[in-house]
Design an enzyme around this catalytic site. Structure first.
Site, mmCIF file in Angstrom:
data_model
loop_
_atom_site.group_PDB
_atom_site.id
_atom_site.type_symbol
_atom_site.label_atom_id
_atom_site.label_comp_id
_atom_site.label_asym_id
_atom_site.label_seq_id
_atom_site.Cartn_x
_atom_site.Cartn_y
_atom_site.Cartn_z
ATOM 1 N N ILE A 292 -11.370 -49.533 -50.523
ATOM 2 C CA ILE A 292 -11.738 -48.119 -50.621
ATOM 3 C C ILE A 292 -10.527 -47.263 -50.949
ATOM 4 O O ILE A 292 -10.588 -46.367 -51.802
ATOM 5 C CB ILE A 292 -12.384 -47.649 -49.305
ATOM 6 C CG1 ILE A 292 -13.691 -48.407 -49.065
ATOM 7 C CG2 ILE A 292 -12.637 -46.145 -49.327
ATOM 8 C CD1 ILE A 292 -14.251 -48.222 -47.673
ATOM 9 N N ASN B 141 -7.604 -43.895 -44.041
ATOM 10 C CA ASN B 141 -8.456 -44.992 -44.494
ATOM 11 C C ASN B 141 -8.064 -46.336 -43.891
ATOM 12 O O ASN B 141 -8.911 -47.210 -43.751
ATOM 13 C CB ASN B 141 -8.395 -45.073 -46.028
ATOM 14 C CG ASN B 141 -9.000 -46.344 -46.560
ATOM 15 O OD1 ASN B 141 -10.208 -46.558 -46.481
ATOM 16 N ND2 ASN B 141 -8.168 -47.219 -47.112
ATOM 17 N N TYR C 92 -14.433 -53.258 -32.760
ATOM 18 C CA TYR C 92 -14.366 -52.306 -33.873
ATOM 19 C C TYR C 92 -15.070 -50.988 -33.542
ATOM 20 O O TYR C 92 -14.532 -49.904 -33.808
ATOM 21 C CB TYR C 92 -15.009 -52.954 -35.094
ATOM 22 C CG TYR C 92 -15.003 -52.116 -36.344
ATOM 23 C CD1 TYR C 92 -13.828 -51.888 -37.059
ATOM 24 C CD2 TYR C 92 -16.190 -51.569 -36.844
ATOM 25 C CE1 TYR C 92 -13.824 -51.143 -38.227
ATOM 26 C CE2 TYR C 92 -16.196 -50.819 -38.021
ATOM 27 C CZ TYR C 92 -15.015 -50.612 -38.701
ATOM 28 O OH TYR C 92 -15.018 -49.868 -39.852
ATOM 29 N N LYS D 131 -13.460 -47.083 -33.687
ATOM 30 C CA LYS D 131 -13.885 -46.080 -34.655
ATOM 31 C C LYS D 131 -14.428 -44.834 -33.953
ATOM 32 O O LYS D 131 -14.330 -43.719 -34.485
ATOM 33 C CB LYS D 131 -14.940 -46.660 -35.597
ATOM 34 C CG LYS D 131 -14.358 -47.544 -36.685
ATOM 35 C CD LYS D 131 -13.433 -46.748 -37.617
ATOM 36 C CE LYS D 131 -12.938 -47.587 -38.764
ATOM 37 N NZ LYS D 131 -12.070 -46.826 -39.696
ATOM 38 N N VAL E 236 -19.788 -51.789 -47.618
ATOM 39 C CA VAL E 236 -19.153 -51.868 -48.935
ATOM 40 C C VAL E 236 -18.458 -53.210 -49.143
ATOM 41 O O VAL E 236 -17.956 -53.828 -48.189
ATOM 42 C CB VAL E 236 -18.165 -50.689 -49.113
ATOM 43 C CG1 VAL E 236 -17.028 -50.765 -48.113
ATOM 44 C CG2 VAL E 236 -17.626 -50.634 -50.527
ATOM 45 N N THR F 183 -15.749 -54.749 -49.647
ATOM 46 C CA THR F 183 -14.316 -54.939 -49.493
ATOM 47 C C THR F 183 -14.106 -56.246 -48.738
ATOM 48 O O THR F 183 -15.060 -56.896 -48.303
ATOM 49 C CB THR F 183 -13.705 -53.783 -48.691
ATOM 50 O OG1 THR F 183 -14.343 -53.747 -47.398
ATOM 51 C CG2 THR F 183 -13.920 -52.460 -49.389
#
Length: 225
Positions: free
Chosen positions: A15, A69, A140, A144, A171, A173
């Site tokens: 990203i 990011n 995680y 976040k 996404v 990635t």
């Protein structure tokens, strides 16, 4: 004409790289692409040292848009199996990292005519929408959630700032595909090219009233905190 200056962390791939490529294609634009050292990604002093270097050696006198990011997702445990040291590692990068970054860039953002601070978040860090993303992410998700709280609080502490969290979706990635494979899928759903356009649109067109203090999905919708 004054240059628009962007600072993007985690810009070497995924990203971050996709965002940098879009902004670099524009005239009168400076992109500062920050890359973390995988061997030492938890430094509390690196952001401040980097900003000092930008000012003293490169003449950067303001920042218009800062995008937090950089992040990690390296564990897919349920709560009863969660290793606390693993959680601490995720919090160091995903939670504390954006705080170190924000504190370092704050003086330069204050000099912008439209200071914008964006956190790359995730519905996996949502409390109100947890049932919509019932995946094992006990390291995680909480990390976040810290990012979400900090970015939303920035909005309320600075009446001139545009500050919001953006959800890049599922996404393709390295991180997204690893999560997909852990869930038994071949790969994640959205391409990087698809989602970065939506994120850029929110940054370009977003105001305090339209995106401020929101968890904004890449497609323009909102997700509950």
């Amino acid at each position: 004409m004054t240059n628009t200056i962007y600072l993007i962390t985690g810009a070497s791939r995924g990203i971050g790289r996709g965002l940098a490529e879009i902004f670099l294609a524009r005239p009168n634009t400076i992109v500062i692409a920050a890359v973390r050292d995988p061997a030492d990604s938890k430094s509390s002093t690196d952001p401040t040292a980097a900003v000092e270097t930008l000012q003293k050696k490169h003449g950067i006198d303001h920042l218009d848009v800062v995008i937090a990011n950089a992040g990690i997702s390296e564990d897919f445990s349920t709560v009863h199996r969660l290793s606390v040291p693993v959680l601490q590692g995720h919090v160091e990068v995903n939670g504390y990292g954006p705080i170190y970054l924000y504190q370092a860039v704050y003086p330069l953002l204050k000099k912008s005519t439209k200071p914008t601070f964006v956190g790359i978040g995730s519905p996996l860090g949502s409390i109100g929408g947890m049932e919509q993303r019932p995946y094992p992410c006990a390291a995680y998700g909480p990390s976040k959630a810290i990012l979400h709280w900090i970015v939303r609080k920035i909005y309320f502490e600075n009446e001139e700032f545009v500050s919001f969290v953006t959800d890049p979706g599922f996404v393709q990635t390295d991180m997204g595909n690893a999560g997909a494979q852990a869930a038994g899928l071949e790969k994640a759903f959205q391409t990087v090219e698809e989602i970065v356009g939506g994120i850029v649109k929110s940054i370009d067109e977003g105001t305090r009233e339209s995106v401020g203090a929101q968890l904004r999905v890449w497609d323009g919708s909102q997700f509950p905190w």
